[in-house]
Design a protein around this motif. Structure first.
Motif, PDB file in Angstrom:
ATOM      1  N   ALA A 186       0.823  -1.212   0.000  1.00 20.36           N
ATOM      2  CA  ALA A 186       0.000   0.000   0.000  1.00 20.36           C
ATOM      3  C   ALA A 186       0.854   1.258   0.000  1.00 20.36           C
ATOM      4  O   ALA A 186       0.461   2.285  -0.578  1.00 20.36           O
ATOM      5  N   ALA A 187       2.021   1.192   0.640  1.00 24.40           N
ATOM      6  CA  ALA A 187       2.906   2.359   0.732  1.00 24.40           C
ATOM      7  C   ALA A 187       3.948   2.388  -0.381  1.00 24.40           C
ATOM      8  O   ALA A 187       4.841   3.235  -0.366  1.00 24.40           O
ATOM      9  N   HIS A 188       3.863   1.440  -1.344  1.00 23.97           N
ATOM     10  CA  HIS A 188       4.790   1.370  -2.482  1.00 23.97           C
ATOM     11  C   HIS A 188       6.236   1.187  -2.005  1.00 23.97           C
ATOM     12  O   HIS A 188       7.153   1.883  -2.454  1.00 23.97           O
ATOM     13  N   ARG A 189       6.421   0.242  -1.085  1.00 24.50           N
ATOM     14  CA  ARG A 189       7.757  -0.073  -0.575  1.00 24.50           C
ATOM     15  C   ARG A 189       8.118  -1.495  -1.005  1.00 24.50           C
ATOM     16  O   ARG A 189       7.681  -2.468  -0.374  1.00 24.50           O
ATOM     17  N   PRO A 190       8.869  -1.664  -2.090  1.00 27.19           N
ATOM     18  CA  PRO A 190       9.272  -3.008  -2.535  1.00 27.19           C
ATOM     19  C   PRO A 190      10.002  -3.757  -1.424  1.00 27.19           C
ATOM     20  O   PRO A 190      10.769  -3.161  -0.659  1.00 27.19           O
ATOM     21  N   THR A 191       9.785  -5.076  -1.362  1.00 31.84           N
ATOM     22  CA  THR A 191      10.215  -5.859  -0.203  1.00 31.84           C
ATOM     23  C   THR A 191      10.916  -7.147  -0.627  1.00 31.84           C
ATOM     24  O   THR A 191      10.441  -7.851  -1.524  1.00 31.84           O
ATOM     25  N   LEU A 192      12.033  -7.435   0.039  1.00 30.32           N
ATOM     26  CA  LEU A 192      12.698  -8.739  -0.069  1.00 30.32           C
ATOM     27  C   LEU A 192      12.310  -9.567   1.146  1.00 30.32           C
ATOM     28  O   LEU A 192      12.388  -9.084   2.281  1.00 30.32           O
ATOM     29  N   ALA A 260      14.507  -2.502  -3.467  1.00 30.77           N
ATOM     30  CA  ALA A 260      13.830  -2.807  -2.204  1.00 30.77           C
ATOM     31  C   ALA A 260      14.250  -1.818  -1.128  1.00 30.77           C
ATOM     32  O   ALA A 260      15.434  -1.528  -0.972  1.00 30.77           O
ATOM     33  N   SER A 261      13.271  -1.328  -0.386  1.00 30.69           N
ATOM     34  CA  SER A 261      13.552  -0.512   0.795  1.00 30.69           C
ATOM     35  C   SER A 261      13.124  -1.227   2.073  1.00 30.69           C
ATOM     36  O   SER A 261      13.264  -0.674   3.166  1.00 30.69           O
ATOM     37  N   GLU A 262      12.616  -2.458   1.921  1.00 29.53           N
ATOM     38  CA  GLU A 262      12.191  -3.262   3.063  1.00 29.53           C
ATOM     39  C   GLU A 262      12.795  -4.657   2.934  1.00 29.53           C
ATOM     40  O   GLU A 262      12.805  -5.249   1.846  1.00 29.53           O
ATOM     41  N   VAL A 263      13.307  -5.170   4.047  1.00 27.78           N
ATOM     42  CA  VAL A 263      13.818  -6.541   4.109  1.00 27.78           C
ATOM     43  C   VAL A 263      13.102  -7.243   5.252  1.00 27.78           C
ATOM     44  O   VAL A 263      13.040  -6.719   6.369  1.00 27.78           O
ATOM     45  N   HIS A 288      19.101   4.699  -2.098  1.00 28.11           N
ATOM     46  CA  HIS A 288      18.889   6.111  -1.771  1.00 28.11           C
ATOM     47  C   HIS A 288      17.806   6.313  -0.718  1.00 28.11           C
ATOM     48  O   HIS A 288      17.522   7.458  -0.353  1.00 28.11           O
ATOM     49  N   ARG A 289      17.217   5.218  -0.219  1.00 25.47           N
ATOM     50  CA  ARG A 289      16.170   5.331   0.792  1.00 25.47           C
ATOM     51  C   ARG A 289      16.584   4.567   2.041  1.00 25.47           C
ATOM     52  O   ARG A 289      17.351   3.600   1.960  1.00 25.47           O
ATOM     53  N   PRO A 290      16.093   4.977   3.185  1.00 29.04           N
ATOM     54  CA  PRO A 290      16.331   4.159   4.383  1.00 29.04           C
ATOM     55  C   PRO A 290      15.791   2.745   4.171  1.00 29.04           C
ATOM     56  O   PRO A 290      14.762   2.552   3.508  1.00 29.04           O
ATOM     57  N   VAL A 291      16.498   1.779   4.718  1.00 29.84           N
ATOM     58  CA  VAL A 291      16.096   0.375   4.584  1.00 29.84           C
ATOM     59  C   VAL A 291      15.651  -0.143   5.946  1.00 29.84           C
ATOM     60  O   VAL A 291      16.411  -0.088   6.918  1.00 29.84           O
ATOM     61  N   THR A 292      14.427  -0.608   6.020  1.00 28.54           N
ATOM     62  CA  THR A 292      13.898  -1.197   7.254  1.00 28.54           C
ATOM     63  C   THR A 292      14.082  -2.699   7.205  1.00 28.54           C
ATOM     64  O   THR A 292      13.654  -3.356   6.249  1.00 28.54           O
ATOM     65  N   VAL A 293      14.735  -3.253   8.227  1.00 26.65           N
ATOM     66  CA  VAL A 293      15.016  -4.679   8.294  1.00 26.65           C
ATOM     67  C   VAL A 293      14.187  -5.277   9.426  1.00 26.65           C
ATOM     68  O   VAL A 293      14.468  -5.048  10.608  1.00 26.65           O
ATOM     69  N   THR A 294      13.167  -6.035   9.065  1.00 21.24           N
ATOM     70  CA  THR A 294      12.271  -6.639  10.046  1.00 21.24           C
ATOM     71  C   THR A 294      12.636  -8.102  10.224  1.00 21.24           C
ATOM     72  O   THR A 294      12.713  -8.857   9.258  1.00 21.24           O
TER      73      THR A 294
END
Length: 347
Positions: A186-192, A260-263, A288-294
């Motif tokens: 929904a937030a357009h954050r591609p995810t690995l 990806a900006s999300e892992v 170029h974007r912060p990466v959130t690692v969950t």
């Protein structure tokens, strides 16, 4: 001669390491982001290939550096840095790319469903009744129990051998993962999304497909190289789906996936360096974007033991691997082993 991903040479007894040492070259260069994954012995194995005359005897290296550093001798670490300085150039991310965006760690505890809790306890009860044996048999039985417990934490249907798509509501961890993926889409954050298991990868790809409304591929070592390259290229170019499910080992090195900006780490590996390598597919030069690692950890289970081990080892500046941890656990008596494996309901 240049050896890329040179941490593959960390075990000097493997065929690839032996072959590397036998090749003739006037100059040798080893490239790796993780010269030390488990212990300083990994570094010795790489140096043995690149500069064989510098540290020819492993036993001497272990006595002077590995054992001394593991015992907390700060002087040994300084001596090692001095010894390898003529042949080792270390470039940290901060030095190589000062503008690299931040990496945000987001540890998430997931609850077991009622079904997962029952099956977790039943698995341990069977193990207690059967016993763990001794010697090699003990290692084999323990590894089987650990695998079963970790699969239960991922989703009960993995133990049943049921093909995807998975049932929602049966796994607390999967429900949390799907909520995260839905929010990211929904937030357009591609995810690995990383997992260590082939069956879990198939399940996650099917679940992610239902979130996106289009097929999501699973990138794993069993695919032909051309297929893996195509999947990675399509994701990075933006022509592929915004979620990519990957095997932790097959997708953990040699790829740039800065789209990806999300892992999301769906299950926990014994060695945090392997997880970090996978994360670095997104958090690397070009991002170029912060990466959130969950990281998802199932509360009260063996996964919390792994998470605690990661924190403890990080404080010591060393990492663990799956072989050493299984050996460490197997050394416990049955009662001590069950204390580690059983659910801690007080958490």
């Amino acid at each position: 001669m240049i050896f890329d991903e040179a941490h593959a040479l960390k075990n000097p007894r493997t065929q690839v390491s032996r072959a590397a040492r036998e090749l003739n070259a006037d100059f040798r260069i080893a490239l790796t982001g993780t010269p030390i994954e488990n212990s300083l012995d990994d570094l010795w194995a790489i140096l043995r290939v690149v500069t064989p005359r510098m540290f020819p005897v492993k036993a001497v290296f272990r006595r002077r550096f590995t054992r001394a550093v593991e015992s907390g001798d700060d002087g040994a670490l300084r001596r090692l840095r001095t010894a390898v300085a003529p042949v080792m150039l270390a470039r940290t991310k901060d030095r190589a790319a000062g503008a690299l965006p931040p990496k945000i760690d987001n540890p998430v505890l997931c609850d077991l469903s009622d079904e997962q809790a029952r099956r977790y306890d039943a698995c341990l009860a069977r193990a207690a009744d059967d016993g763990f044996g001794s010697g090699l048999e003990r290692h084999g039985r323990l590894l089987a129990v650990l695998t079963a417990l970790k699969q239960i934490c991922n989703h009960p249907q993995l133990v049943d051998g049921v093909a995807p798509p998975p049932d929602r509501g049966r796994s607390g961890k999967l429900d949390v993962a799907l909520e995260i993926l839905e929010a990211n889409v929904a937030a357009h954050r591609p995810t690995l999304v990383f997992t260590q298991y082939r069956e879990t990868g198939d399940m996650l790809a099917a679940a992610a497909s239902s979130v996106l409304g289009r097929p999501v591929p699973f990138f794993y070592g069993g695919l032909p190289l051309a297929d893996r390259s195509s999947i990675a290229d399509d994701f990075q170019a933006g022509t592929g789906p915004a979620i990519l499910v990957m095997s932790l080992k097959a997708g953990g090195t040699g790829l740039t996936l800065t789209r990806a900006s999300e892992v999301l780490h769906y299950d926990r590996w014994w060695n945090p360096a392997v997880e970090a390598q996978a994360t670095d597919r997104a958090h690397r030069i070009g991002q170029h974007r912060p990466v959130t690692v969950t990281t998802l950890t199932t509360a009260t289970t063996i996964e919390e033991h792994i998470d605690e081990m990661h924190r403890r080892k990080a404080l010591l500046g060393v990492h663990a691997d799956d072989g050493s941890i299984v050996t460490e656990l197997a050394a416990l008596d049955d009662e001590g082993l069950m204390d580690v494996l059983r659910r801690n309901r007080g958490n």
